[in-house]
Structures are given as C-alpha cells and as structure tokens.
Design an enzyme around this catalytic site. Structure first.
Site, PDB file in Angstrom:
ATOM      1  N   PRO A   1       0.840  -1.209   0.000  1.00 40.53           N
ATOM      2  CA  PRO A   1       0.000   0.000   0.000  1.00 40.53           C
ATOM      3  C   PRO A   1       0.871   1.253   0.000  1.00 40.53           C
ATOM      4  O   PRO A   1       1.600   1.510   0.964  1.00 40.53           O
ATOM      5  CB  PRO A   1      -0.803  -0.120   1.300  1.00 40.53           C
ATOM      6  CG  PRO A   1       0.065  -0.959   2.198  1.00 40.53           C
ATOM      7  CD  PRO A   1       0.818  -1.899   1.307  1.00 40.53           C
TER       8      PRO A   1
ATOM      9  N   ASP B   1       5.889   3.462   1.356  1.00 36.00           N
ATOM     10  CA  ASP B   1       5.140   2.346   1.939  1.00 36.00           C
ATOM     11  C   ASP B   1       4.343   2.883   3.124  1.00 36.00           C
ATOM     12  O   ASP B   1       4.908   3.245   4.154  1.00 36.00           O
ATOM     13  CB  ASP B   1       6.127   1.263   2.379  1.00 36.00           C
ATOM     14  CG  ASP B   1       5.430   0.016   2.911  1.00 36.00           C
ATOM     15  OD1 ASP B   1       4.221   0.070   3.189  1.00 36.00           O
ATOM     16  OD2 ASP B   1       6.122  -1.021   3.061  1.00 36.00           O
ATOM     17  N   HIS B   2       3.009   2.908   2.982  1.00 36.52           N
ATOM     18  CA  HIS B   2       2.169   3.521   4.019  1.00 36.52           C
ATOM     19  C   HIS B   2       2.049   2.651   5.267  1.00 36.52           C
ATOM     20  O   HIS B   2       1.512   3.089   6.291  1.00 36.52           O
ATOM     21  CB  HIS B   2       0.771   3.813   3.461  1.00 36.52           C
ATOM     22  CG  HIS B   2       0.136   5.031   4.058  1.00 36.52           C
ATOM     23  ND1 HIS B   2       0.371   5.459   5.351  1.00 36.52           N
ATOM     24  CD2 HIS B   2      -0.731   5.935   3.533  1.00 36.52           C
ATOM     25  CE1 HIS B   2      -0.322   6.541   5.603  1.00 36.52           C
ATOM     26  NE2 HIS B   2      -1.009   6.862   4.521  1.00 36.52           N
ATOM     27  N   ARG B   3       2.535   1.426   5.226  1.00 31.71           N
ATOM     28  CA  ARG B   3       2.537   0.600   6.425  1.00 31.71           C
ATOM     29  C   ARG B   3       3.549   1.104   7.442  1.00 31.71           C
ATOM     30  O   ARG B   3       3.423   0.854   8.653  1.00 31.71           O
ATOM     31  CB  ARG B   3       2.858  -0.861   6.069  1.00 31.71           C
ATOM     32  CG  ARG B   3       1.844  -1.534   5.173  1.00 31.71           C
ATOM     33  CD  ARG B   3       2.329  -2.891   4.724  1.00 31.71           C
ATOM     34  NE  ARG B   3       3.593  -2.819   3.979  1.00 31.71           N
ATOM     35  CZ  ARG B   3       4.259  -3.877   3.534  1.00 31.71           C
ATOM     36  NH1 ARG B   3       3.782  -5.094   3.762  1.00 31.71           N
ATOM     37  NH2 ARG B   3       5.387  -3.729   2.862  1.00 31.71           N
ATOM     38  N   VAL B   4       4.562   1.797   6.950  1.00 34.01           N
ATOM     39  CA  VAL B   4       5.674   2.233   7.807  1.00 34.01           C
ATOM     40  C   VAL B   4       5.791   3.749   7.865  1.00 34.01           C
ATOM     41  O   VAL B   4       6.026   4.338   8.920  1.00 34.01           O
ATOM     42  CB  VAL B   4       7.004   1.635   7.287  1.00 34.01           C
ATOM     43  CG1 VAL B   4       8.159   2.044   8.182  1.00 34.01           C
ATOM     44  CG2 VAL B   4       6.916   0.121   7.167  1.00 34.01           C
TER      45      VAL B   4
END
Length: 469
Positions: A271, A441-444
């Site tokens: 994502p 990376d939108h997870r991080v």
C-alpha cells in the site's frame, strides 16, 4: 563469487571389502563400501536473491579443458548483471549441457565436471543420455525439397556475404559504436588485454553483438569475425536488409526485463501513497557550476542531499519485508535508477551520508560504467535502502515512480526549470525550481513523515553548504 559446484559425487560404484575384527575367532562378514564416481554436476548458480534463471553468455572454457580451483568457467547473465562463475574443484570440463545463449533455471545442471581424464567419456555419455532437456521433441524429418531449399539459401547467403562484407559486418551489431563503450564478456576483456587485441574494432558473435573470447582469438589469428559469423547466422542477412524493429513481432523478455516485471508486480501488493514538493535549486545550480570541473556530478549532489535528509528522518530510510514489522536500516544506501540496454538497474551509493562529495562522484561514475557493461556485483545493486529516479535530464518536469520491493520509499526527481515566483517582499521574480514526488510504503511511513523529510531536503538543497563537507 557465487558457488558453482555444491553437490556430492554422482552415482557411485560399490566394491566388497573385508574388515578385520579385534575379537579372536570372530569373523566379520564382508560388507559393501560405496566408492563414489568422481563426476560432478555444474549447476546454474543463484547470483542474486531475485534470480530464478540464468542465461549463458559465454563459456570461458571448452569441453576437455583442464580446470583449476578458482578459475572462471562460464559467464552467466543474471537478472541484473553478467558475472564470471568460478569452479571450486580441480578437474576437466567434460560436457557442456547448456550452450551459449541458452537459459536454465537456478539449480539445474549446465555442465559436468570430471576429476580425471578417464571419467570424461563417462560424463559425456551421461550428458547425452540424461542431460539437457530430455523432454525436448525430436526434430522433424527434413524432406529433400527442404534440404534443397536450405542449400540454395545458404549459397545465396555466402554470395551475399562475399559481395557485401561491409554491410554484413555492420549488421552484426558492432560492440563499439562511434567510440562508445565496448560490450564484451569479462573473460574476453581479460584475454584481449593479455594478447594486446583492441576490442573497439571487433564485431561480437555473442548475444546482442557481445564480444566473447573466441572473437578475440579469431582477431589475433588475423581473421577477426567477418563473413563466417554472417554465414553461421542467416538472420544477420535479414537484419542487413530490414534493420530495426519488426512491427507486429512478439519479443520474449530478456532476463533483466523478466526480473523488472516480477518486481513491479510484487510492488502492487504494497500500500503506497505519494507526496510532492517544489524545491528552489538556484543555490544548488551555482554550487554545481563551481565544483563540476572537479568531477562532481549532479546525481552525486542529489544523492548526498537526500542521504543527509534521511539521516535526520530514519523512518523514511526504513523498510518492511514481512508485513508484521519494519527495520530501521543501519546504513543509508542511496540507489539511483540507471537505464541500460534492455532494462533498468539501480547502482547503490553506500553510506552516502558519510562519504564526501568528491569520492561519491568518483564512485558513481565507476558504478555507471560497471552497470552499462553489466559488471555490477550483487552488493552494488541490491543493498539500497532508498531509491532516486531522475528524469530531469530529459526535460520531464514531474512523474511518479513505483516503489521497489523491500524498500520504504523512492523519490522521482524532475527537471529544474525557471519559474515565476512571488518574493517575500511581494515582488515578482524568477527562480529555478524542480518538482520531487516521493512514493512510500504507508505501512511504515506516514504523510507527516514524508512532509518533514521533504522540508529538510529542501532546506539542504536551497542552502547546500553542507554538501561539500
């Protein structure tokens, strides 16, 4: 260097032997002890973590040649580079199972190595019996009319070669065009240096016109690679008649293109989001003009500025690989995308925040030369923690880049262009500005993280005094 031979001996022979017992009067029954045949398979090595198959660029050694431990045996094209592969055993190259230009999966046998000359015949029998592609269909019988047509074609080719040697030579894709880089296998370059043969004037017979060892040897003998190559490959004449891309044709991916394709598909599972920023480059442009004569490149300046900004925002330099955790990378290794023939590669400027700008520029030039010659080592292209992609030299003002798998962010850099801006005192002025867009990376990494990183990057570029220290 990747491991070439990592298997036990092939099927063994068994001989009975008697073993004495230390107990008086007790006899031990003869038992069979396996004595292994000294023939080893040479496997297609894994030259990178993403490599699934490799292409044989050239065999440095020929069948029957004696090999010493540590000698280069074959040049393999991985998904990113061409690499010499060494043998870890002494012996004889008994049988080549995958010829030059052939492709084999990682871990599959590409040749057989015999320890002594006595085993060469056995190895060749094994290769012809069970080696190679056993599922390949048998060749269809050739009719007499086909044979006649083929003979006629070959005669026509021979005549064409003898009449038009200059046209034929140009269609073989010379490895050196107009004084540009020479495309040659590592062993061919080494051999040319030893034999004092000039590579720039040779026409390669390898894949895509690559110069291989036999071309150097032919040039030394006085013949070079001339009409013989054209007769060997009838497609050369077709290329002379109709150069360029054949419209409507289906072209399979090269090894590198296949790797890029897999990476891009893999990136779709991450994502991502994008943040853009406008940076004034007047001060950076002035600094570049001042130190350009000392060998400094704009790419090195951008990489250095990026690395200094990443040092203040380590989360942007982090990466998530398993979906459950992320790593604050201990080094700031800036990878920079470089377009090369048939693909894309990202040479890495390691520890870019700690290396001075002059050393960084020299390193970058070295990496680009190696990348275009397909001679990068794995640690020189797969250790990046943050990626730069710059299309500014083509006049592109803005674009988005796709996040490479295993990294946290990539920054797309556009061209620096004159822009009309309002000054702080309310007047209208002209300034050089460039657009940068970061994909993360939108997870991080979150929006505020990128915004703060870009503010820091802009302050470094707009006041670049720290770049030369």
């Amino acid at each position: 260097m990747s491991r070439l031979l990592n298997t036990p001996f092939l099927p063994s022979l068994s001989f009975p032997t008697k073993i004495r017992s230390s107990v008086p009067g007790y006899r031990v029954k003869p038992r069979t002890i396996p004595i292994q045949a000294k023939i080893r398979e040479i496997f297609m090595p894994a030259l990178s973590s993403t490599m699934t198959e490799g292409k044989i660029v050239s065999w440095v050694k020929s069948e029957g040649d004696k090999l010493n431990k540590g000698e280069s045996v074959v040049v393999v094209e991985s998904d990113k580079a061409d690499m010499d592969v060494e043998t870890f055993y002494d012996g004889y190259l008994a049988a080549i199972m995958v010829e030059e230009g052939g492709v084999a999966p990682v871990g599959s046998a590409i040749a057989l190595l015999a320890e002594t000359e006595d085993e060469i015949a056995d190895a060749r029998a094994k290769a012809s019996g069970g080696g190679g592609n056993s599922n390949a269909p048998a060749p269809a019988p050739v009719s007499s009319s086909q044979t006649t047509a083929t003979s006629t074609t070959i005669e026509a080719v021979e005549k064409k070669v003898s009449v038009l040697p200059a046209v034929t030579a140009s269609s073989v894709h010379p490895a050196s065009e107009g004084g540009k880089r020479v495309v040659a296998s590592p062993y061919a370059k080494k051999l040319a240096k030893e034999l004092k043969v000039e590579l720039a004037g040779l026409v390669g017979s390898g894949p895509m016109g690559r110069i291989v060892a036999k071309d150097v040897e032919a040039a030394l003998a006085g013949g070079g690679v001339q009409a013989e190559v054209a007769v060997k490959d009838v497609s050369v004449v077709a290329a002379a008649v109709a150069p360029g891309v054949e419209l409507g044709s289906v072209v399979p991916f090269t090894t590198m293109q296949g790797a890029v394709s897999r990476n891009m598909v893999e990136s779709l599972a991450v994502p991502t989001f994008r943040v853009g920023y406008t940076i004034t480059t007047d001060a950076l442009d002035a600094l570049y003009k001042k130190i350009k004569s000392k060998g400094v490149t704009m790419t090195a300046l951008l990489a250095k500025a990026t690395a200094l900004a990443l040092a203040k925002h380590p989360v942007v330099n982090s990466s998530c690989r398993d979906g459950n955790s992320f790593v604050y990378n201990s080094s700031i290794n800036v990878a920079v995308a470089v377009a090369i023939d048939g693909g894309l590669i990202t040479p890495v400027l390691q520890n870019a925040d700690k290396v001075d700008i002059y050393s960084l520029s020299r390193k970058w030039k070295e990496l680009v030369d190696k990348a275009r010659a397909k001679q990068l080592q794995p640690q020189e292209y797969n250790t990046g923690t943050f990626t730069l992609s710059n299309l500014g030299m083509f006049g592109v003002d803005r674009f988005d880049a796709i996040l490479p798998p295993g990294t946290g962010a990539i920054m797309a850099v556009g061209a620096s262009q004159p822009s009309v801006v309002a000054t702080k005192d309310g007047r209208i002025g002209m300034k050089n500005q460039m657009q940068v867009n970061v994909t993360a990376d939108h997870r991080v990494i979150y929006g505020a993280d990128l915004a703060q990183f870009l503010q820091t990057l802009a302050s470094i570029i707009e006041d670049p005094k720290d770049l030369t220290f």
